[in-house]
Design an enzyme around this catalytic site. Structure first.
Site, mmCIF file in Angstrom:
data_model
loop_
_atom_site.group_PDB
_atom_site.id
_atom_site.type_symbol
_atom_site.label_atom_id
_atom_site.label_comp_id
_atom_site.label_asym_id
_atom_site.label_seq_id
_atom_site.Cartn_x
_atom_site.Cartn_y
_atom_site.Cartn_z
ATOM 1 N N ASP A 1 0.852 -1.190 0.000
ATOM 2 C CA ASP A 1 0.000 0.000 0.000
ATOM 3 C C ASP A 1 0.895 1.251 0.000
ATOM 4 O O ASP A 1 1.801 1.364 0.847
ATOM 5 C CB ASP A 1 -0.876 -0.057 1.266
ATOM 6 C CG ASP A 1 -1.939 1.016 1.302
ATOM 7 O OD1 ASP A 1 -2.407 1.423 0.229
ATOM 8 O OD2 ASP A 1 -2.318 1.430 2.428
ATOM 9 N N HIS B 1 -7.551 9.598 4.285
ATOM 10 C CA HIS B 1 -7.079 8.581 5.229
ATOM 11 C C HIS B 1 -7.285 9.060 6.666
ATOM 12 O O HIS B 1 -7.171 10.258 6.940
ATOM 13 C CB HIS B 1 -5.581 8.317 5.014
ATOM 14 C CG HIS B 1 -5.260 7.732 3.673
ATOM 15 N ND1 HIS B 1 -4.559 8.410 2.713
ATOM 16 C CD2 HIS B 1 -5.548 6.516 3.126
ATOM 17 C CE1 HIS B 1 -4.406 7.640 1.637
ATOM 18 N NE2 HIS B 1 -5.006 6.486 1.856
ATOM 19 N N GLY C 1 -9.052 5.563 1.937
ATOM 20 C CA GLY C 1 -9.684 6.356 2.999
ATOM 21 C C GLY C 1 -11.137 5.986 3.198
ATOM 22 O O GLY C 1 -11.984 6.857 3.427
ATOM 23 N N ASP D 1 -8.338 0.743 6.809
ATOM 24 C CA ASP D 1 -7.301 0.642 7.833
ATOM 25 C C ASP D 1 -7.848 1.163 9.180
ATOM 26 O O ASP D 1 -7.939 0.427 10.158
ATOM 27 C CB ASP D 1 -6.064 1.446 7.388
ATOM 28 C CG ASP D 1 -4.898 1.293 8.349
ATOM 29 O OD1 ASP D 1 -5.042 0.542 9.339
ATOM 30 O OD2 ASP D 1 -3.839 1.899 8.129
ATOM 31 N N THR D 2 -8.255 2.431 9.196
ATOM 32 C CA THR D 2 -8.653 3.082 10.453
ATOM 33 C C THR D 2 -9.717 2.294 11.236
ATOM 34 O O THR D 2 -9.614 2.154 12.460
ATOM 35 C CB THR D 2 -9.163 4.517 10.145
ATOM 36 O OG1 THR D 2 -8.085 5.221 9.523
ATOM 37 C CG2 THR D 2 -9.588 5.251 11.397
HETATM 38 P P1 13P Z 1 -8.589 4.416 6.109
HETATM 39 O O1 13P Z 1 -7.519 4.457 7.163
HETATM 40 O O2 13P Z 1 -9.354 5.677 6.048
HETATM 41 O O3 13P Z 1 -9.441 3.209 6.246
HETATM 42 O O4 13P Z 1 -7.841 4.295 4.695
HETATM 43 C C1 13P Z 1 -7.063 3.170 4.408
HETATM 44 C C2 13P Z 1 -6.364 3.326 3.119
HETATM 45 O O5 13P Z 1 -6.845 3.951 2.199
HETATM 46 C C3 13P Z 1 -5.067 2.645 2.962
HETATM 47 O O6 13P Z 1 -4.414 3.012 1.800
#
Ligand code: 13P
Length: 284
Positions: A82, A180, A209, A232-233
């Site tokens: 990523d 993000h 994001g 991710d978040t």
């Molecule tokens: P988030 O942290 O907003 O979920 O985004 C993850 C992302 O886009 C990793 O490249």
């Protein structure tokens, strides 16, 4: 089964009108949560690691853990870099067995972004690794990469076409209003821009994001051609919330398994919900 490429997962997603979740990992529990959730949903899945995750856990650990998890399950799993920002990092990941890489040249002018992406494609194509690139600048912080609100820039549809024609990249991350990290207010996605982009280019679109984007907006983005959704978040939040809860209930707990086990289960539930939302449940 052995790791598969993101390209083949997104081709099937295009044919079936759904999106594949790409979940960021940093350690064993997160990788297990991702692959177990995919298995329980009978869904394809992408495990992705950022440069920050690789710095934290080590490239060999991330690769070995994900390969093992993939080999032990029947659902297809891809391992993706990523936001790779350097050619060297991308090559190292390919050498260690990543089946897909992102080269994020979005900080550069268009011609340099094209040049860097093509350099990566030349190496990746030779050994069947798929490549994602980014055009426009997605705001927020993803590990060690921060793009502040003033710098963030939406993807220009004509430039996207030029970029895809000049590179032949396998998937394109676009900036259409997501960021993000944790949103301050509710994100508003520019669906008209997305429509224009998908009318001009014929490769899968990637939404970064995506944590905190309302479910309806995610569904609409998928209906307009988004085929890879990055999360991710939401996993970090689930991990930390459960860890805090366990320690509040049992402040004297010292067994890491009794803290990390429930955290893994909590992340797994979030991932299963996302997989259902993206429409990839039952598509393995
Ligand atoms: P988030 O942290 O907003 O979920 O985004 C993850 C992302 O886009 C990793 O490249």
């Amino acid at each position: 089964m052995p790791l598969v490429t993101v390209k083949e997962l997104l081709k099937a997603a295009e044919d079936g009108n759904y999106a594949v979740g790409a979940f960021n990992c940093n350690n064993m529990e997160i990788i297990q949560a991702i692959v177990q959730a995919a298995e329980e949903e009978n869904s394809p899945v992408i495990v992705q690691a950022s440069q920050g995750a690789i710095k934290y856990a080590g490239l060999e650990y991330i690769t070995a853990l994900t390969k093992l998890a993939a080999e032990q399950t029947k659902v297809p799993v891809a391992l993706h870099l990523d936001h790779g920002t350097s050619f060297e990092q991308v090559v190292k990941c390919i050498r260690h067995g990543f089946t897909s890489v992102m080269i994020d040249g979005s900080a550069y002018p268009l011609s340099e972004n094209i040049g860097l992406t093509n350099k990566v494609i030349e190496v990746a194509r030779a050994i069947g690794v798929s490549v994602e690139a980014e055009l426009g600048k997605i705001g927020g912080t993803e590990d060690d990469i921060t793009v502040d609100e003033k710098e963030a820039a939406f993807t220009d549809p004509q430039e996207a076409r030029e970029f895809v024609d000049a590179t032949g990249v396998d998937a394109l991350a676009v900036a259409i209003g997501t960021a993000h990290g944790i949103y301050k207010g509710e994100p508003r996605l520019d669906f008209e821009r997305l429509k224009k982009i998908t009318s001009l280019i014929d490769i899968p679109i990637v939404l970064h994001g995506s944590s905190g984007v309302p479910d309806e907006a995610i569904k609409q983005a998928i209906s307009l051609g988004v085929r890879k959704v990055n999360i991710d978040t939401n996993l970090r939040e689930a991990f930390v919330k459960k860890t805090r809860q366990v320690l509040e209930e049992k402040p004297r707990e010292i067994d890491p398994r009794k803290i990390l086990g429930p955290a893994r289960d909590a992340m797994k539930e979030v991932i299963r919900e996302k997989i259902r939302l993206f429409g990839s449940s039952g598509k393995a």
